[in-house]
Design a protein around this motif. Structure first.
Motif, PDB file in Angstrom:
ATOM      1  N   GLY A  54       0.800  -1.213   0.000  1.00 31.45           N
ATOM      2  CA  GLY A  54       0.000   0.000   0.000  1.00 31.45           C
ATOM      3  C   GLY A  54       0.837   1.269   0.000  1.00 31.45           C
ATOM      4  N   ARG A  55       2.119   1.153  -0.175  1.00 30.82           N
ATOM      5  CA  ARG A  55       3.022   2.295  -0.198  1.00 30.82           C
ATOM      6  C   ARG A  55       3.677   2.412  -1.576  1.00 30.82           C
ATOM      7  NH1 ARG A  55       1.402   5.345   2.103  1.00 30.82           N
ATOM      8  NH2 ARG A  55       3.277   6.517   2.634  1.00 30.82           N
ATOM      9  N   PRO A  56       4.081   3.610  -1.987  1.00 33.58           N
ATOM     10  CA  PRO A  56       4.807   3.723  -3.253  1.00 33.58           C
ATOM     11  C   PRO A  56       6.138   2.993  -3.166  1.00 33.58           C
ATOM     12  CG  PRO A  56       4.894   5.786  -2.034  1.00 33.58           C
ATOM     13  CD  PRO A  56       3.917   4.906  -1.311  1.00 33.58           C
ATOM     14  N   ALA A  57       6.541   2.414  -4.285  1.00 35.84           N
ATOM     15  CA  ALA A  57       7.801   1.673  -4.322  1.00 35.84           C
ATOM     16  C   ALA A  57       8.612   2.142  -5.520  1.00 35.84           C
ATOM     17  CB  ALA A  57       7.541   0.173  -4.415  1.00 35.84           C
TER      18      ALA A  57
ATOM     19  N   MET B 110      13.902   9.900 -12.701  1.00 29.82           N
ATOM     20  CA  MET B 110      12.945   8.889 -12.250  1.00 29.82           C
ATOM     21  C   MET B 110      11.672   8.997 -13.084  1.00 29.82           C
ATOM     22  SD  MET B 110      11.258   8.315  -8.443  1.00 29.82           S
ATOM     23  CE  MET B 110      10.054   9.648  -8.587  1.00 29.82           C
ATOM     24  N   LEU B 111      11.063   7.867 -13.376  1.00 32.90           N
ATOM     25  CA  LEU B 111       9.761   7.796 -14.027  1.00 32.90           C
ATOM     26  C   LEU B 111       8.743   7.338 -12.998  1.00 32.90           C
ATOM     27  CD1 LEU B 111       7.859   7.643 -16.571  1.00 32.90           C
ATOM     28  CD2 LEU B 111       8.662   5.274 -16.823  1.00 32.90           C
ATOM     29  N   ALA B 112       7.614   8.052 -12.902  1.00 32.93           N
ATOM     30  CA  ALA B 112       6.542   7.663 -11.983  1.00 32.93           C
ATOM     31  C   ALA B 112       5.362   7.182 -12.798  1.00 32.93           C
ATOM     32  CB  ALA B 112       6.121   8.843 -11.100  1.00 32.93           C
ATOM     33  N   MET B 113       4.771   6.065 -12.384  1.00 37.11           N
ATOM     34  CA  MET B 113       3.639   5.511 -13.107  1.00 37.11           C
ATOM     35  C   MET B 113       2.778   4.677 -12.174  1.00 37.11           C
ATOM     36  SD  MET B 113       5.674   2.591 -15.287  1.00 37.11           S
ATOM     37  CE  MET B 113       4.231   1.630 -15.720  1.00 37.11           C
ATOM     38  N   GLY B 114       1.532   4.492 -12.564  1.00 40.46           N
ATOM     39  CA  GLY B 114       0.653   3.636 -11.794  1.00 40.46           C
ATOM     40  C   GLY B 114       0.981   2.184 -12.039  1.00 40.46           C
ATOM     41  N   GLY B 115       0.894   1.375 -10.992  1.00 39.11           N
ATOM     42  CA  GLY B 115       1.172  -0.057 -11.112  1.00 39.11           C
ATOM     43  C   GLY B 115      -0.127  -0.825 -11.257  1.00 39.11           C
ATOM     44  N   PHE B 116      -0.323  -1.452 -12.405  1.00 41.38           N
ATOM     45  CA  PHE B 116      -1.530  -2.224 -12.637  1.00 41.38           C
ATOM     46  C   PHE B 116      -1.267  -3.685 -12.313  1.00 41.38           C
ATOM     47  CE2 PHE B 116      -2.247   1.480 -15.255  1.00 41.38           C
ATOM     48  CZ  PHE B 116      -3.596   1.735 -15.075  1.00 41.38           C
TER      49      PHE B 116
ATOM     50  N   GLY C  87       0.849  12.007  -7.136  1.00 42.42           N
ATOM     51  CA  GLY C  87       0.821  12.471  -5.753  1.00 42.42           C
ATOM     52  C   GLY C  87       1.939  11.897  -4.912  1.00 42.42           C
ATOM     53  N   ASP C  88       2.342  10.659  -5.200  1.00 44.42           N
ATOM     54  CA  ASP C  88       3.443  10.054  -4.453  1.00 44.42           C
ATOM     55  C   ASP C  88       4.804  10.605  -4.882  1.00 44.42           C
ATOM     56  OD1 ASP C  88       1.818   8.404  -2.904  1.00 44.42           O
ATOM     57  OD2 ASP C  88       1.877   6.760  -4.347  1.00 44.42           O
ATOM     58  N   ALA C  89       4.913  11.002  -6.163  1.00 37.54           N
ATOM     59  CA  ALA C  89       6.210  11.421  -6.691  1.00 37.54           C
ATOM     60  C   ALA C  89       6.524  12.877  -6.382  1.00 37.54           C
ATOM     61  CB  ALA C  89       6.258  11.189  -8.203  1.00 37.54           C
ATOM     62  N   LEU C  90       5.529  13.755  -6.429  1.00 36.60           N
ATOM     63  CA  LEU C  90       5.798  15.187  -6.281  1.00 36.60           C
ATOM     64  C   LEU C  90       6.499  15.549  -4.972  1.00 36.60           C
ATOM     65  CD1 LEU C  90       2.669  16.947  -7.807  1.00 36.60           C
ATOM     66  CD2 LEU C  90       4.976  16.808  -8.751  1.00 36.60           C
ATOM     67  N   PRO C  91       6.146  14.947  -3.826  1.00 35.12           N
ATOM     68  CA  PRO C  91       6.861  15.313  -2.596  1.00 35.12           C
ATOM     69  C   PRO C  91       8.344  14.949  -2.610  1.00 35.12           C
ATOM     70  CG  PRO C  91       4.764  14.251  -2.078  1.00 35.12           C
ATOM     71  CD  PRO C  91       5.005  14.062  -3.538  1.00 35.12           C
ATOM     72  N   LEU C  92       8.753  14.076  -3.526  1.00 34.26           N
ATOM     73  CA  LEU C  92      10.157  13.680  -3.619  1.00 34.26           C
ATOM     74  C   LEU C  92      10.973  14.649  -4.455  1.00 34.26           C
ATOM     75  CD1 LEU C  92       9.649   9.847  -4.297  1.00 34.26           C
ATOM     76  CD2 LEU C  92       9.869  11.011  -2.088  1.00 34.26           C
ATOM     77  N   LEU C  93      10.294  15.490  -5.246  1.00 40.81           N
ATOM     78  CA  LEU C  93      10.975  16.411  -6.143  1.00 40.81           C
ATOM     79  C   LEU C  93      11.628  17.532  -5.349  1.00 40.81           C
ATOM     80  CD1 LEU C  93      11.380  17.029  -9.208  1.00 40.81           C
ATOM     81  CD2 LEU C  93       9.349  18.490  -9.045  1.00 40.81           C
ATOM     82  N   ALA C  94      12.889  17.791  -5.644  1.00 38.76           N
ATOM     83  CA  ALA C  94      13.608  18.858  -4.954  1.00 38.76           C
ATOM     84  C   ALA C  94      13.019  20.222  -5.305  1.00 38.76           C
ATOM     85  CB  ALA C  94      15.085  18.817  -5.329  1.00 38.76           C
ATOM     86  N   ASP C  95      13.193  21.183  -4.419  1.00 46.41           N
ATOM     87  CA  ASP C  95      12.725  22.548  -4.675  1.00 46.41           C
ATOM     88  C   ASP C  95      13.317  23.063  -5.982  1.00 46.41           C
ATOM     89  OD1 ASP C  95      11.331  22.507  -2.314  1.00 46.41           O
ATOM     90  OD2 ASP C  95      12.855  23.595  -1.171  1.00 46.41           O
ATOM     91  N   GLY C  96      12.453  23.632  -6.818  1.00 46.74           N
ATOM     92  CA  GLY C  96      12.910  24.148  -8.099  1.00 46.74           C
ATOM     93  C   GLY C  96      13.009  23.085  -9.177  1.00 46.74           C
ATOM     94  N   GLY C  97      12.649  21.851  -8.865  1.00 48.53           N
ATOM     95  CA  GLY C  97      12.713  20.769  -9.840  1.00 48.53           C
ATOM     96  C   GLY C  97      11.625  20.867 -10.887  1.00 48.53           C
ATOM     97  N   ARG C  98      11.699  19.970 -11.868  1.00 47.16           N
ATOM     98  CA  ARG C  98      10.741  20.025 -12.963  1.00 47.16           C
ATOM     99  C   ARG C  98      10.169  18.651 -13.272  1.00 47.16           C
ATOM    100  NH1 ARG C  98      13.693  19.329 -18.175  1.00 47.16           N
ATOM    101  NH2 ARG C  98      15.870  18.852 -17.692  1.00 47.16           N
ATOM    102  N   VAL C  99       9.042  18.672 -13.977  1.00 48.35           N
ATOM    103  CA  VAL C  99       8.315  17.448 -14.311  1.00 48.35           C
ATOM    104  C   VAL C  99       8.093  17.397 -15.818  1.00 48.35           C
ATOM    105  CG1 VAL C  99       6.162  16.156 -14.028  1.00 48.35           C
ATOM    106  CG2 VAL C  99       7.134  17.400 -12.081  1.00 48.35           C
ATOM    107  N   THR C 100       8.398  16.249 -16.415  1.00 50.59           N
ATOM    108  CA  THR C 100       8.030  15.993 -17.800  1.00 50.59           C
ATOM    109  C   THR C 100       6.813  15.068 -17.796  1.00 50.59           C
ATOM    110  OG1 THR C 100      10.289  16.252 -18.636  1.00 50.59           O
ATOM    111  CG2 THR C 100       8.751  15.002 -19.997  1.00 50.59           C
ATOM    112  N   VAL C 101       5.731  15.523 -18.418  1.00 55.65           N
ATOM    113  CA  VAL C 101       4.485  14.758 -18.447  1.00 55.65           C
ATOM    114  C   VAL C 101       4.426  13.985 -19.767  1.00 55.65           C
ATOM    115  CG1 VAL C 101       1.976  14.824 -18.295  1.00 55.65           C
ATOM    116  CG2 VAL C 101       3.352  16.525 -17.054  1.00 55.65           C
ATOM    117  N   LEU C 102       4.364  12.660 -19.681  1.00 54.86           N
ATOM    118  CA  LEU C 102       4.369  11.813 -20.859  1.00 54.86           C
ATOM    119  C   LEU C 102       3.015  11.156 -21.060  1.00 54.86           C
ATOM    120  CD1 LEU C 102       7.774   9.955 -20.332  1.00 54.86           C
ATOM    121  CD2 LEU C 102       7.360  12.013 -21.697  1.00 54.86           C
TER     122      LEU C 102
END
Length: 279
Positions: free
Chosen positions: A140-143, A244-250, A174-189
Motif C-alpha cells: 500500500g506504499r509507493p515503491a 525517475m519515471l513515476a507511473m501507476g502499477g496495474f 501524488g506520491d512522486a511530487l513530494p520527492l521532487l527537490a525545490d525548483g525541480g521540474r516534471v516531464t508529463v508523458l
C-alpha cells in the motif's frame, strides 16, 4: 510540522542476494531523496522435514543448516556494504530471521510503516523479482525500483510522469511530487497510440495544472511504433534527462499468481531507470 522522510529497503538473502551494484545504486538513490533509509536484511529459517530416509544418502539436515548459515552471513555482509555509505541516522540496518514461507508477506507488511520502499532490481534473480512484486502490490506504499545502472545524484530535480488521467496515474503523481527537490521540474508523458484516452491534450492539461501549483512542467505526447509501452516511456524519460519515471502499477495477486498490466510487466522485465510504482 517537521517530519523526516523514511525509506525502507528489504533484502532477501535466500536462495541468492541481488547483486551488490543494484543494492548500492538503490541505497544511493534513496539517500538522494533525503531523510532516513532503513534496510532490513532477512535471513531464512528453513523447516526441518523429518523422514526415515533423511541422511541415508544425502545429509539433508547439514544442507539446510549450511543454507541458513549462508543466509545469515549474507545479512552481515550486506549490512556492512550499505553501512559504509553513510552513518546513522541517514542509514540504519537491521536483520530479521523469518520462516522462508513468510518472507514476502513480512516485507510487504513492514513496508507499511514507512513513507516509501526503495527496491534494488535484478533481471537475473527471481527472488528479487518476487520481493518487488510482494512490496509493490502488498504494502500500500509507493515503491521505487532501481537498476544497477542508475547514476547517483545529489538530489532528485527532474521526474517524468506517465499520465493517462487514471486513478493510479494520479496516485503516482501524488506520491512522486513530494520527492521532487525545490525548483525541480516534471516531464508529463502521454502515449497517443496505446489505448483510448479519457480526453485530448491530457499531458498539456496536467502540465498547466502543475505550473499553476508552482511546479515547472513540460508536456510530451509520444507514440509506440514498434516499441512496448514500457520501452517507449523509459526511453523518452531517459532522453529528456529525467532521473525517475513515476507511473501507476496495474496488477493484483491471489496466492502469488500475478496478473499485471502491460506497462508494469515491461518495467519488471526490463528496468532502465528508477521507476516509482503506485498501486
Amino acid at each position: 510540522m517537521n517530519t523526516t522522510r523514511r525509506a525502507y529497503m528489504p533484502l532477501a538473502t535466500y536462495p541468492e542476494t541481488v547483486e551488490d551494484e543494484a543494492v548500492l545504486a538503490a541505497a544511493g538513490f534513496a539517500m538522494s531523496l533525503g531523510g532516513e533509509l532503513v534496510v532490513t536484511t532477512f535471513s531464512v529459517d528453513i523447516p526441518r522435514v523429518q523422514s526415515p530416509l533423511a541422511g541415508l544418502l544425502i545429509d539433508i539436515p547439514g544442507l539446510v543448516q549450511a543454507a541458513e548459515d549462508k543466509s545469515k552471513s549474507e545479512c552481515a555482509r550486506l549490512q556492512s556494504l550499505i553501512g559504509g555509505l553513510a552513518a546513522p541516522p541517514a542509514v540504519n540496518c537491521t536483520s530479521r530471521k523469518i520462516l522462508l514461507s513468510g518472507l514476502l508477506d513480512a516485507a510487504a507488511a513492514e513496508a507499511r510503516y514507512y513513507d516509501l520502499a526503495v527496491l534494488p532490481w535484478s533481471r537475473e534473480e527471481a527472488s528479487a523479482q518476487h520481493l518487488i512484486e510482494a512490496v509493490v502490490f502488498g504494502s500500500g506504499r509507493p515503491a521505487i525500483l532501481v537498476p544497477s545502472s542508475a547514476q547517483p545524484a545529489a538530489k532528485l530535480d527532474h521526474i517524468a510522469i506517465a499520465w493517462d488521467a487514471s486513478r493510479v496515474a494520479a496516485r503516482a503523481l501524488g506520491d512522486a511530487l513530494p520527492l521532487l527537490a525545490d525548483g525541480g521540474r516534471v516531464t508529463v508523458l502521454t502515449v497517443g497510440d496505446e489505448k483510448p484516452l479519457a480526453g485530448a491534450a491530457l499531458a498539456s492539461l496536467l502540465a498547466s495544472s502543475l505550473e499553476k501549483r508552482g511546479v515547472k512542467a513540460h508536456p510530451m505526447e509520444i507514440t509506440l511504433g514498434e516499441k512496448t509501452i514500457a520501452q517507449a516511456l523509459q526511453e523518452k524519460a531517459l532522453a529528456e534527462g529525467a532521473q525517475m519515471l513515476a507511473m501507476g502499477g496495474f496488477g493484483h495477486s491471489r496466492l502469488r499468481d500475478f496478473v499485471l498490466g502491460g506497462a508494469t510487466t515491461g518495467v519488471f522485465a526490463d528496468l532502465r531507470l528508477p521507476v516509482l510504482l503506485s498501486h
